[in-house]
Motif scaffolding. Structure first.
Motif, PDB file in Angstrom:
ATOM      1  N   PRO A 139       0.808  -1.219   0.000  1.00  0.00           N
ATOM      2  CA  PRO A 139       0.000   0.000   0.000  1.00  0.00           C
ATOM      3  C   PRO A 139       0.843   1.272   0.000  1.00  0.00           C
ATOM      4  O   PRO A 139       1.967   1.289   0.508  1.00  0.00           O
ATOM      5  CB  PRO A 139      -0.825  -0.111   1.290  1.00  0.00           C
ATOM      6  CG  PRO A 139      -0.010  -0.994   2.174  1.00  0.00           C
ATOM      7  CD  PRO A 139       0.697  -1.953   1.263  1.00  0.00           C
ATOM      8  N   LYS A 140       0.276   2.324  -0.572  1.00  0.00           N
ATOM      9  CA  LYS A 140       0.920   3.640  -0.557  1.00  0.00           C
ATOM     10  C   LYS A 140       0.733   4.254   0.830  1.00  0.00           C
ATOM     11  O   LYS A 140      -0.235   4.964   1.081  1.00  0.00           O
ATOM     12  CB  LYS A 140       0.284   4.568  -1.587  1.00  0.00           C
ATOM     13  CG  LYS A 140       0.482   4.207  -3.033  1.00  0.00           C
ATOM     14  CD  LYS A 140      -0.168   5.304  -3.885  1.00  0.00           C
ATOM     15  CE  LYS A 140      -0.123   5.001  -5.344  1.00  0.00           C
ATOM     16  NZ  LYS A 140      -0.701   6.096  -6.155  1.00  0.00           N
ATOM     17  N   GLN A 141       1.652   3.958   1.724  1.00  0.00           N
ATOM     18  CA  GLN A 141       1.576   4.534   3.065  1.00  0.00           C
ATOM     19  C   GLN A 141       2.971   4.628   3.645  1.00  0.00           C
ATOM     20  O   GLN A 141       3.907   3.969   3.178  1.00  0.00           O
ATOM     21  CB  GLN A 141       0.691   3.679   3.969  1.00  0.00           C
ATOM     22  CG  GLN A 141       1.206   2.265   4.177  1.00  0.00           C
ATOM     23  CD  GLN A 141       0.385   1.495   5.189  1.00  0.00           C
ATOM     24  OE1 GLN A 141      -0.647   1.947   5.654  1.00  0.00           O
ATOM     25  NE2 GLN A 141       0.833   0.302   5.548  1.00  0.00           N
ATOM     26  N   LEU A 142       3.105   5.429   4.685  1.00  0.00           N
ATOM     27  CA  LEU A 142       4.411   5.683   5.282  1.00  0.00           C
ATOM     28  C   LEU A 142       5.054   4.411   5.822  1.00  0.00           C
ATOM     29  O   LEU A 142       6.268   4.220   5.698  1.00  0.00           O
ATOM     30  CB  LEU A 142       4.266   6.723   6.399  1.00  0.00           C
ATOM     31  CG  LEU A 142       5.557   7.219   7.062  1.00  0.00           C
ATOM     32  CD1 LEU A 142       6.504   7.826   6.032  1.00  0.00           C
ATOM     33  CD2 LEU A 142       5.231   8.227   8.158  1.00  0.00           C
ATOM     34  N   SER A 144       5.007   1.493   4.658  1.00  0.00           N
ATOM     35  CA  SER A 144       5.603   0.704   3.574  1.00  0.00           C
ATOM     36  C   SER A 144       7.027   1.137   3.266  1.00  0.00           C
ATOM     37  O   SER A 144       7.813   0.357   2.723  1.00  0.00           O
ATOM     38  CB  SER A 144       4.744   0.815   2.310  1.00  0.00           C
ATOM     39  OG  SER A 144       3.459   0.304   2.523  1.00  0.00           O
ATOM     40  N   THR A 145       7.361   2.370   3.594  1.00  0.00           N
ATOM     41  CA  THR A 145       8.686   2.903   3.272  1.00  0.00           C
ATOM     42  C   THR A 145       9.734   2.540   4.313  1.00  0.00           C
ATOM     43  O   THR A 145      10.909   2.809   4.122  1.00  0.00           O
ATOM     44  CB  THR A 145       8.634   4.438   3.135  1.00  0.00           C
ATOM     45  OG1 THR A 145       8.457   5.038   4.429  1.00  0.00           O
ATOM     46  CG2 THR A 145       7.490   4.877   2.230  1.00  0.00           C
ATOM     47  N   ASN A 173       1.691  -1.543  -6.204  1.00  0.00           N
ATOM     48  CA  ASN A 173       0.824  -0.945  -5.189  1.00  0.00           C
ATOM     49  C   ASN A 173      -0.629  -1.014  -5.636  1.00  0.00           C
ATOM     50  O   ASN A 173      -0.956  -1.646  -6.648  1.00  0.00           O
ATOM     51  CB  ASN A 173       1.264   0.487  -4.871  1.00  0.00           C
ATOM     52  CG  ASN A 173       1.240   1.403  -6.090  1.00  0.00           C
ATOM     53  OD1 ASN A 173       0.550   1.132  -7.074  1.00  0.00           O
ATOM     54  ND2 ASN A 173       1.997   2.484  -6.038  1.00  0.00           N
ATOM     55  N   SER A 200       6.448   8.248  -2.153  1.00  0.00           N
ATOM     56  CA  SER A 200       4.988   8.335  -2.007  1.00  0.00           C
ATOM     57  C   SER A 200       4.253   7.179  -2.676  1.00  0.00           C
ATOM     58  O   SER A 200       3.073   6.938  -2.399  1.00  0.00           O
ATOM     59  CB  SER A 200       4.482   9.661  -2.592  1.00  0.00           C
ATOM     60  OG  SER A 200       4.848   9.776  -3.962  1.00  0.00           O
ATOM     61  N   GLY A 202       5.040   4.119  -2.135  1.00  0.00           N
ATOM     62  CA  GLY A 202       5.066   3.013  -1.178  1.00  0.00           C
ATOM     63  C   GLY A 202       6.345   2.208  -1.189  1.00  0.00           C
ATOM     64  O   GLY A 202       6.438   1.196  -0.489  1.00  0.00           O
TER      65      GLY A 202
END
Length: 278
Positions: A139-142, A144-145, A173, A200, A202
């Protein structure tokens, strides 16, 4: 032999079944490379670890200075006599107690180290084939980074690659953009433009990713940009390669029916090795 909370232990650490990293993936980690008793790009690793701990609301001990963590890492590789070239995993996990809601946010750490054969970075595989992994998305979320203890998507993607006789697989994603490989960040060369997905999207906020971007920005003939990559873009690329702190750069030579060159990968590898020798 490991370093647990600053103490070198002769045997591997025995965790209890109440360990929160085991129960809930409640931990973060850094993978580091040691060359000639020096931790490569340690400042970047340190600040990423501190940021990760803050994001997941762990209590950062006052002792966790950059100097202290460096001392603890090098102490272990020295005892193991692998200071010339080593792979290190520095794991931080929240201490036992509670269920999803912890009883407190204090932490423990464990450092593991193993010997690496090569001091310099080198291309490990001359043929490297990948394909898309579509069973699960990142998912595109913090979160994930970050390098967290919950990497089940990367685990299943790696199993998928092995089952299909691939060297790695590419993760997507929720908007079906390609964000990274199961084993590192992804770069794509199209003409004179080197493209990598932005954080951003992910993808992992990779330390080697940062170094490669900085190196390419010194090239007059190549522009580096951070934009989303679709699976269709891969078929039009001139080069694809994966980066992480241990392998450095691994060119992708085949994606489905498309085969790729590795000219830029080799140039970057030379630049990277000259950087770590400085």
């Amino acid at each position: 032999m490991v370093n647990f909370n600053g103490v070198i232990q002769d045997v591997d650490l025995q965790l209890t079944v109440s360990n929160r990293s085991f129960l809930y993936g409640d931990g973060v980690f850094e993978t580091l490379k040691i060359v000639n008793n020096r931790i490569l790009f340690f400042e970047d690793h340190y600040f990423r670890l501190m940021a990760s701990m803050r994001i997941v609301r762990m209590e950062i001990p006052m002792s966790f200075t950059m100097e202290y963590l460096e001392e603890q890492i090098l102490k272990l590789v020295d005892v193991l006599s692998i200071r010339n070239s080593a792979r290190v995993r520095f794991t931080v996990f929240r201490n036992e107690g509670g269920f999803y809601l912890p009883t407190d946010n204090t932490i423990s750490f464990v450092i593991q180290a193993t010997m690496l054969e090569n001091i310099k970075y080198k291309i490990l595989k001359s043929q490297f084939e990948v394909d898309l992994y579509k069973d699960f998305i990142v998912p595109k979320q913090l979160l994930s980074t970050l390098k967290t203890a919950n990497k089940i998507t990367h685990v299943t993607a790696s199993i998928f690659a092995k089952e299909n006789h691939l060297d790695s697989s590419l993760l997507i994603n929720e908007t079906k953009n390609v964000i990274e490989a199961a084993n590192g960040n992804l770069f794509m060369l199209m003409g004179s433009t080197l493209i990598t997905p932005p954080i951003s999207e992910g993808c992992l906020n990779g330390i080697m990713r940062k170094q490669i971007i900085a190196i390419v920005k010194q090239f007059d003939s190549i522009e580096v940009v951070e934009v989303a990559i679709s699976p269709f873009d891969l078929q039009k690329a001139d080069e694809l390669f994966i980066t992480n702190i241990i392998i450095g750069i691994q060119p992708i030579t085949k994606y489905r029916k498309k085969e790729f060159k590795s000219q830029l990968s080799n140039q970057l590898l030379e630049k990277l090795n000259s950087l770590i020798e400085a």
